[in-house]
Design an enzyme around this catalytic site. Structure first.
Site, mmCIF file in Angstrom:
data_model
loop_
_atom_site.group_PDB
_atom_site.id
_atom_site.type_symbol
_atom_site.label_atom_id
_atom_site.label_comp_id
_atom_site.label_asym_id
_atom_site.label_seq_id
_atom_site.Cartn_x
_atom_site.Cartn_y
_atom_site.Cartn_z
ATOM 1 N N GLU A 21 0.830 -1.206 0.000
ATOM 2 C CA GLU A 21 0.000 0.000 0.000
ATOM 3 C C GLU A 21 0.865 1.258 0.000
ATOM 4 O O GLU A 21 0.557 2.236 -0.681
ATOM 5 C CB GLU A 21 -0.909 0.015 1.225
ATOM 6 C CG GLU A 21 -1.916 -1.111 1.254
ATOM 7 C CD GLU A 21 -2.682 -1.176 2.554
ATOM 8 O OE1 GLU A 21 -3.917 -1.032 2.501
ATOM 9 O OE2 GLU A 21 -2.051 -1.350 3.613
ATOM 10 N N GLU A 73 -8.379 4.858 10.108
ATOM 11 C CA GLU A 73 -8.988 5.501 11.267
ATOM 12 C C GLU A 73 -8.293 6.828 11.564
ATOM 13 O O GLU A 73 -8.920 7.820 11.919
ATOM 14 C CB GLU A 73 -8.910 4.596 12.499
ATOM 15 C CG GLU A 73 -9.767 3.361 12.427
ATOM 16 C CD GLU A 73 -9.084 2.158 11.759
ATOM 17 O OE1 GLU A 73 -8.111 2.351 10.974
ATOM 18 O OE2 GLU A 73 -9.521 1.035 12.009
ATOM 19 N N LYS A 99 -12.125 2.450 1.779
ATOM 20 C CA LYS A 99 -10.916 1.843 1.229
ATOM 21 C C LYS A 99 -11.360 0.732 0.281
ATOM 22 O O LYS A 99 -11.881 -0.296 0.705
ATOM 23 C CB LYS A 99 -10.054 1.296 2.366
ATOM 24 C CG LYS A 99 -8.691 0.860 1.950
ATOM 25 C CD LYS A 99 -7.864 0.548 3.186
ATOM 26 C CE LYS A 99 -6.462 0.191 2.842
ATOM 27 N NZ LYS A 99 -5.660 -0.090 4.034
#
Length: 128
Positions: A21, A73, A99
């Site tokens: 990612e 978060e 996401k």
């Protein structure tokens, strides 16, 4: 009481826990709903007496595209805190971070993190 709703603002980021990612990046979407007394704020049809959705968008864009986070978060909470600080005339702000891609096997819809807050929450945290 009225609201401004900015749904599905999409940004390419390098956020996440997994190395893939952070290296390859990914698209996320952010929804923001700003609750405030629109009916009194726009009596004179003057942008300077209300909340501009362009300003909301630019704040979200800056946070999401210039900062790196491990957790979605944290993205949601940072956006929420920034908007509550920037717009103290609101009654509440809701933020959802979607996401779309998670490097996990399986078939699933986007994962969504949702947070809400009021200006009093910022004052309680000593961030005002």
């Amino acid at each position: 009481m009225g609201m401004i709703h900015l749904p599905n603002m999409r940004f390419y980021t390098y956020n996440g826990v997994f190395d893939e990612e952070k290296k390859l990046g990914q698209q996320i979407a952010v929804d923001v709903t700003v609750h405030y007394p629109i009916e009194t704020a726009v009596k004179d049809d003057d942008l300077t007496t209300t909340i501009s959705y362009v300003d909301v968008y630019e704040t979200v864009k800056t946070i999401v595209t210039t900062k790196q986070f491990n957790l979605m978060e944290s993205v949601a909470n940072t956006v929420l805190s920034a908007l509550l600080t920037q717009f103290p005339q609101v009654t509440q702000i809701d933020v959802a971070v979607h996401k779309d891609y998670i490097p996990l096997p399986g078939i699933y819809d986007p994962f969504v993190i949702t947070v809400s807050g009021t200006p009093a929450d910022i004052m309680q945290r000593g961030q005002a």
